[in-house]
Write a protein that holds these residues in place. Sequence first.
Motif, PDB file in Angstrom:
ATOM      1  N   LYS A  64      15.601   1.614   6.516  1.00 55.12           N
ATOM      2  CA  LYS A  64      16.404   2.087   7.819  1.00 55.12           C
ATOM      3  C   LYS A  64      16.428   3.963   7.941  1.00 55.12           C
ATOM      4  CE  LYS A  64      21.319   1.347   7.708  1.00 55.12           C
ATOM      5  NZ  LYS A  64      22.521   0.589   7.169  1.00 55.12           N
ATOM      6  N   ASP A  65      15.970   4.590   7.612  1.00 54.89           N
ATOM      7  CA  ASP A  65      15.915   6.117   8.100  1.00 54.89           C
ATOM      8  C   ASP A  65      14.210   6.608   6.708  1.00 54.89           C
ATOM      9  OD1 ASP A  65      16.328   7.133   5.412  1.00 54.89           O
ATOM     10  OD2 ASP A  65      18.239   6.585   5.813  1.00 54.89           O
ATOM     11  N   THR A  66      13.764   8.031   7.387  1.00 55.51           N
ATOM     12  CA  THR A  66      12.925   8.721   6.472  1.00 55.51           C
ATOM     13  C   THR A  66      13.307   8.693   5.485  1.00 55.51           C
ATOM     14  OG1 THR A  66      12.767   9.944   8.684  1.00 55.51           O
ATOM     15  CG2 THR A  66      11.502  10.660   6.446  1.00 55.51           C
ATOM     16  N   GLN A  67      14.346   9.260   4.394  1.00 50.79           N
ATOM     17  CA  GLN A  67      14.669   9.280   2.598  1.00 50.79           C
ATOM     18  C   GLN A  67      14.278   7.811   2.386  1.00 50.79           C
ATOM     19  OE1 GLN A  67      15.455  12.051   1.547  1.00 50.79           O
ATOM     20  NE2 GLN A  67      15.208  13.454   3.264  1.00 50.79           N
ATOM     21  N   ASP A  68      15.256   6.549   2.434  1.00 53.44           N
ATOM     22  CA  ASP A  68      14.725   6.010   2.219  1.00 53.44           C
ATOM     23  C   ASP A  68      12.613   5.062   2.687  1.00 53.44           C
ATOM     24  OD1 ASP A  68      17.281   5.326   1.469  1.00 53.44           O
ATOM     25  OD2 ASP A  68      17.324   3.272   2.656  1.00 53.44           O
ATOM     26  N   LYS A  69      12.587   5.506   3.196  1.00 49.99           N
ATOM     27  CA  LYS A  69      10.649   5.435   3.240  1.00 49.99           C
ATOM     28  C   LYS A  69      10.396   5.649   2.569  1.00 49.99           C
ATOM     29  CE  LYS A  69       8.978   7.146   6.971  1.00 49.99           C
ATOM     30  NZ  LYS A  69       8.350   7.388   8.281  1.00 49.99           N
ATOM     31  N   PHE A  70      10.139   7.679   2.269  1.00 49.50           N
ATOM     32  CA  PHE A  70      10.001   8.628   1.609  1.00 49.50           C
ATOM     33  C   PHE A  70       9.792   8.451   0.098  1.00 49.50           C
ATOM     34  CE2 PHE A  70       8.191  11.811   3.768  1.00 49.50           C
ATOM     35  CZ  PHE A  70       7.598  11.921   5.548  1.00 49.50           C
ATOM     36  N   ARG A  71      11.164   7.260   0.014  1.00 49.79           N
ATOM     37  CA  ARG A  71      11.260   6.940  -1.759  1.00 49.79           C
ATOM     38  C   ARG A  71      10.706   6.192  -2.086  1.00 49.79           C
ATOM     39  NH1 ARG A  71      16.651   7.120  -0.352  1.00 49.79           N
ATOM     40  NH2 ARG A  71      17.495   9.543  -1.632  1.00 49.79           N
ATOM     41  N   ALA A  72      10.509   4.551  -0.806  1.00 52.33           N
ATOM     42  CA  ALA A  72       9.641   3.538  -0.977  1.00 52.33           C
ATOM     43  C   ALA A  72       8.200   4.073  -1.192  1.00 52.33           C
ATOM     44  CB  ALA A  72       9.944   2.478   0.115  1.00 52.33           C
ATOM     45  N   ILE A  73       7.719   4.908  -0.780  1.00 53.59           N
ATOM     46  CA  ILE A  73       6.402   5.332  -0.516  1.00 53.59           C
ATOM     47  C   ILE A  73       5.583   6.524  -1.379  1.00 53.59           C
ATOM     48  CG2 ILE A  73       4.546   7.121   0.704  1.00 53.59           C
ATOM     49  CD1 ILE A  73       6.029   6.744   3.361  1.00 53.59           C
ATOM     50  N   ALA A  74       6.573   6.584  -2.467  1.00 57.64           N
ATOM     51  CA  ALA A  74       6.736   7.569  -3.344  1.00 57.64           C
ATOM     52  C   ALA A  74       5.935   6.726  -4.695  1.00 57.64           C
ATOM     53  CB  ALA A  74       7.940   8.508  -3.341  1.00 57.64           C
ATOM     54  N   LYS A  75       6.929   5.252  -4.325  1.00 54.38           N
ATOM     55  CA  LYS A  75       6.816   4.512  -6.040  1.00 54.38           C
ATOM     56  C   LYS A  75       5.724   3.764  -5.099  1.00 54.38           C
ATOM     57  CE  LYS A  75      11.959   4.555  -6.330  1.00 54.38           C
ATOM     58  NZ  LYS A  75      13.524   3.761  -5.922  1.00 54.38           N
ATOM     59  N   ARG A  76       5.587   3.815  -4.213  1.00 59.56           N
ATOM     60  CA  ARG A  76       4.408   2.608  -4.304  1.00 59.56           C
ATOM     61  C   ARG A  76       3.245   3.637  -4.973  1.00 59.56           C
ATOM     62  NH1 ARG A  76       3.097  -1.416  -0.310  1.00 59.56           N
ATOM     63  NH2 ARG A  76       0.879  -2.584  -1.252  1.00 59.56           N
ATOM     64  N   ILE A  77       3.473   4.786  -4.512  1.00 61.86           N
ATOM     65  CA  ILE A  77       1.445   5.657  -4.038  1.00 61.86           C
ATOM     66  C   ILE A  77       1.750   5.686  -5.944  1.00 61.86           C
ATOM     67  CG2 ILE A  77       1.014   8.263  -4.726  1.00 61.86           C
ATOM     68  CD1 ILE A  77       2.161   8.178  -1.957  1.00 61.86           C
ATOM     69  N   ARG A  78       2.715   5.424  -7.155  1.00 62.61           N
ATOM     70  CA  ARG A  78       2.775   5.769  -8.309  1.00 62.61           C
ATOM     71  C   ARG A  78       2.423   4.629  -9.082  1.00 62.61           C
ATOM     72  NH1 ARG A  78       6.349   4.457 -11.504  1.00 62.61           N
ATOM     73  NH2 ARG A  78       8.121   4.471 -10.682  1.00 62.61           N
ATOM     74  N   GLU A  79       2.730   3.751  -8.635  1.00 62.94           N
ATOM     75  CA  GLU A  79       2.040   2.327  -9.300  1.00 62.94           C
ATOM     76  C   GLU A  79       0.995   1.556  -9.000  1.00 62.94           C
ATOM     77  OE1 GLU A  79       4.485  -0.767  -6.725  1.00 62.94           O
ATOM     78  OE2 GLU A  79       6.494  -0.092  -7.366  1.00 62.94           O
ATOM     79  N   HIS A  80      -0.022   2.881  -7.133  1.00 61.22           N
ATOM     80  CA  HIS A  80      -1.416   2.472  -7.470  1.00 61.22           C
ATOM     81  C   HIS A  80      -2.377   3.277  -7.922  1.00 61.22           C
ATOM     82  CE1 HIS A  80      -1.365  -0.625  -4.476  1.00 61.22           C
ATOM     83  NE2 HIS A  80      -0.270  -0.669  -4.258  1.00 61.22           N
ATOM     84  N   ALA A  81      -1.851   5.023  -8.390  1.00 62.52           N
ATOM     85  CA  ALA A  81      -2.001   5.575  -8.757  1.00 62.52           C
ATOM     86  C   ALA A  81      -2.332   5.402 -10.133  1.00 62.52           C
ATOM     87  CB  ALA A  81      -1.491   7.367  -8.515  1.00 62.52           C
ATOM     88  N   GLU A  82      -1.038   4.717 -11.228  1.00 67.19           N
ATOM     89  CA  GLU A  82      -1.555   4.622 -12.259  1.00 67.19           C
ATOM     90  C   GLU A  82      -2.210   3.001 -12.747  1.00 67.19           C
ATOM     91  OE1 GLU A  82       2.532   3.273 -13.010  1.00 67.19           O
ATOM     92  OE2 GLU A  82       3.341   5.645 -13.225  1.00 67.19           O
ATOM     93  N   ARG A 136     -11.758  10.083  -6.238  1.00 67.07           N
ATOM     94  CA  ARG A 136     -11.791   9.382  -7.596  1.00 67.07           C
ATOM     95  C   ARG A 136     -10.573   8.219  -7.968  1.00 67.07           C
ATOM     96  NH1 ARG A 136     -13.867  14.396 -10.206  1.00 67.07           N
ATOM     97  NH2 ARG A 136     -14.499  12.667 -12.267  1.00 67.07           N
ATOM     98  N   LEU A 137     -10.890   7.668  -9.410  1.00 68.08           N
ATOM     99  CA  LEU A 137      -9.671   7.302 -10.337  1.00 68.08           C
ATOM    100  C   LEU A 137      -7.978   7.860 -10.296  1.00 68.08           C
ATOM    101  CD1 LEU A 137     -10.243   4.783 -11.655  1.00 68.08           C
ATOM    102  CD2 LEU A 137     -10.001   5.589 -13.978  1.00 68.08           C
ATOM    103  N   GLY A 138      -7.192   7.205  -9.548  1.00 71.38           N
ATOM    104  CA  GLY A 138      -6.207   7.580  -9.365  1.00 71.38           C
ATOM    105  C   GLY A 138      -5.885   9.064  -8.983  1.00 71.38           C
ATOM    106  N   ALA A 139      -6.902   9.001  -7.614  1.00 71.64           N
ATOM    107  CA  ALA A 139      -6.286  10.774  -6.782  1.00 71.64           C
ATOM    108  C   ALA A 139      -5.506  10.263  -5.705  1.00 71.64           C
ATOM    109  CB  ALA A 139      -7.786  10.952  -6.292  1.00 71.64           C
ATOM    110  N   VAL A 140      -4.765  11.067  -5.530  1.00 71.12           N
ATOM    111  CA  VAL A 140      -3.126  10.772  -4.678  1.00 71.12           C
ATOM    112  C   VAL A 140      -3.697  12.131  -3.460  1.00 71.12           C
ATOM    113  CG1 VAL A 140      -1.401  11.088  -3.443  1.00 71.12           C
ATOM    114  CG2 VAL A 140      -1.861   9.446  -6.023  1.00 71.12           C
ATOM    115  N   THR A 141      -4.221  12.108  -2.690  1.00 73.51           N
ATOM    116  CA  THR A 141      -4.947  12.681  -1.232  1.00 73.51           C
ATOM    117  C   THR A 141      -3.738  12.738   0.360  1.00 73.51           C
ATOM    118  OG1 THR A 141      -6.980  12.510  -2.202  1.00 73.51           O
ATOM    119  CG2 THR A 141      -6.627  14.014   0.192  1.00 73.51           C
ATOM    120  N   VAL A 142      -2.993  14.068   0.007  1.00 71.31           N
ATOM    121  CA  VAL A 142      -1.974  13.417   1.443  1.00 71.31           C
ATOM    122  C   VAL A 142      -2.548  14.158   2.280  1.00 71.31           C
ATOM    123  CG1 VAL A 142       0.642  14.534   1.680  1.00 71.31           C
ATOM    124  CG2 VAL A 142       0.411  13.805  -0.504  1.00 71.31           C
TER     125      VAL A 142
END
Length: 919
Positions: A416-434, A483-489
């Motif tokens: 719906k909006d940017t805040q919702d989107k970025f919250r979802a993105i941050a959670k998805r990134i954490r899941e994959h990085a873990e 690299r393993l678990g690397a997160v690059t923005v």
Amino acid sequence: MLGGFAKSLFGSSNDRYVKSLKSITDKIAALEPQMQAMSDDDLSQQTARFRERLAAGENLDALIPEAFATVREASVRTLGMRHFDVQMVGGIVLHRGEIAEMKTGEGKTLVATLAVYLNALPGEGVHVVTVNDYLARRDAEQMGKLYGFLGLTTGVIVPNLADHERRAAYHSDITYGTNNEFGFDYLRDNMKYDRASMVQRPFAYAIVDEVDSILIDEARTPLIISGPTDDKSDLYIQVDAVVKQLGEDDYEKDEKQKSIILTEDGTERVERMLEAAGLLEGANLYDFENTQVVHHTNQALRANKMFKRDTDYIVKDGKVIIIDEFTGRMMDGRRWSDGLHQAVEAKEGVQIEPENQTLASITFQNYFRMYPKLSGMTGTAATEAPEFYDIYKMNVVSIPTNVPVQRVDEEDEFYKDTQDKFRAIAKRIREHAEKGQPVLVGTVSIEKSELLSEFLNQEGVRHEVLNARFHESEAHIVAQAGRLGAVTVSTNMAGRGTDIKLGGNAEFRIEDELRDMPEGPERDAAIAKIEAEVEAERQQVIAAGGLFVLGTERHESRRIDNQLRGRSGRQGDPGLSRFYLSLDDDLLRIFGPDTLFAKMMRNNIGDGEAIGSKWLTKAIETAQKKVEARNYDIRKQVVEYDDVMNDQRKVIYEQRADIMDADTVGDVVVDMRVATVNAVVGGAIPPDTYPEQWNIEGLKAQASELLNVDVPIEEWVKEEGIEPETIEERVLAAAEAVVEEKAKDLDTETWTGIEKSILLQNLDHHWKEHLAMLDALRQVVHLRAYAQKTPINEYKQEAFAMFERMLGNIREDVTRTLAYAQFRMAPQMPEFGDYGQLPELPDFITSHIDPFTGEDNSADWDAGTRGLVNTTLPPLSIPKPTGAEVGEDPESWKGVVNRNAPCPCGSGLKYKHCHGALV
């Protein structure tokens, strides 16, 4: 439907074309054992043999199998890399002057060596064009080993090289450099006064790396070399203060067209404020006298209401630095033209640099079309194939990958909006990085990357941010993004030029971790350990699913999205990609089908919920196609207008070259004098008129002013039956006598040098003025559309008439200068190599400011008269260039050493870039 069936049965035209090249790749493969059997000396001698065959009449196409097989074997021996068969296909495509579209990780840099080597054999020079200096240096250094083994020379063009270094690089068999440097060198060469000081040689063949970025994205703005004009800082500050008081009701903004205009109420309000500030003449803002104020007001309005800090530009060290919208990099030194940069500086309250006036300009389209053969390579070109063919007559050929792509491209997810989107993105990134999966996140602006960084910090995710603020370390950050678990923005991945290898990049780790370790067994053991760690980590990353590419927003261009996606799935590696969108995204907000998206998103999605469907993804693609079509129209218009100037540019540059190459220019000068006398007499004595109708006083005055002659015309007209032709002959004879009197005291070579100098300086001065007039014409000619006239046609007619007037003015000024000049030799003329003595020139010639680098890249010997002094300049001498001859103390050089001369310390740099910068 039938088309799809036929394609599945027979393959696409691209598939059939690639398949037709198999016979050539088979021949190359058959030669491999023969090449492997050769000694290093035999293999390196292949170049001499090929050149002998070319001299005997064979063409390059006949050499393809043997030349490519030679390069393949030489690459194995020098670089440890063997070309795949699909890379051979890419090499053939490049040699044929087409665009090779190859996915990321397919080794485009290595593919280029095939076509580069083959086309370097005739000895006419091959240019390899890259998007930045880092890539130019890296590729020249790495691939130079291969070329050197085969007996070819390699040069590289980067900013701040001295002219002799540039000349040497251009006269190498292969020259690497950026598009900006090649273009600026062409413009600078055509501003010089001596053929020997020009650095480029005639164009033959160019390969453009990241061809879509250079020939499409960067082609929206021309290359410009400019010099400073009068300082108007106070006016910018005063107008900025007025504009800052405007409310949203005072202007209308169109983000789609990137335009902004005052409303009727806004205009009245601005008029009152400008009048109070004493900036308005009369009561009407749009009176002729207020043209300059209107221009500054419009630019201040754009700067304050359209341009956003940290998106379009950043402020660093008290300077406004443009952010490239395609790469997210700082364009240090590049400045918006037409007063816009000064308006942004006034907005931000930093020091306002003077405006620049155009001295020379060219579009990338017209620059690259000068190459007899042009080709390019990139990972994403198919979406722009029609434009490549329309503008450059180059076909796009998609080269198959060496190993099938294993990446999974998931459907877009909408919030719906940017805040919702970025919250979802941050959670998805954490899941994959873990679980150890590396994540590469693509954002469209610095602002968005920093916002996402905050969300990631809240989720406790360690990450690297790669954007314009930290571009110095970008290659090292990108290299380790796998690299393993690397997160690059990353702000944008277009043209980063560094592959992301799963498990990390061993070469960069060795460079970073073992930089200070000396050569020896200990270092070898450390290298082996790093390589083993990287391989073990690679297997772990593959097990975790490979690189996950996550896009936080769709870009205006599908190509940029594809470039981001293409970072994953390299050489058959597994991978994953997905884009996250919201209704707040610029693309959807500005170009999306407003009501459809708005209703569906608002009515059907709750807070934090997401939807995804093929239909929505298709709708986004349609919006992107709209933007691409609009951008193509903008670029096409730039080309149409520059084509008019290009015809005139060719005439001026060819005229300059003819003057520099000629042994004598006396005929040209005499023709100008004859044309000037003809115009003067013709204006005062119109055809078919009586003597009493002739303007004798006007003719006498003009003859004196232009020709420096006092002729008794009033006596001549008393002669019975006198013809205008007779008067013209007598005036011309008197003018010739004045010039001959000046020339008799000088030897022929000296007089020719004077004539050349005066011709070239007048040509350059009037061409500069003409460019300024064309700029002004281009800005107002669109108003002719209100009179039902086509602006481009009106521009062509007006530009042609202005060009004719300019040529007339040049003839008059050259004639006047020679008629009035007083010449004397400079007292002492020390020689400087091959160039002799050159005088300091006015700012508009010596100050060549590159908008892309901010450097004064005027050549050491931009112009001059080889020791001859013209009428407007006092005698000047350039001290000898060694410290011993001018005194060892750098303090003593101040005011003595010419700023454009080589520094006496012997560094090879100009004085102004060396010790002259310190004193």
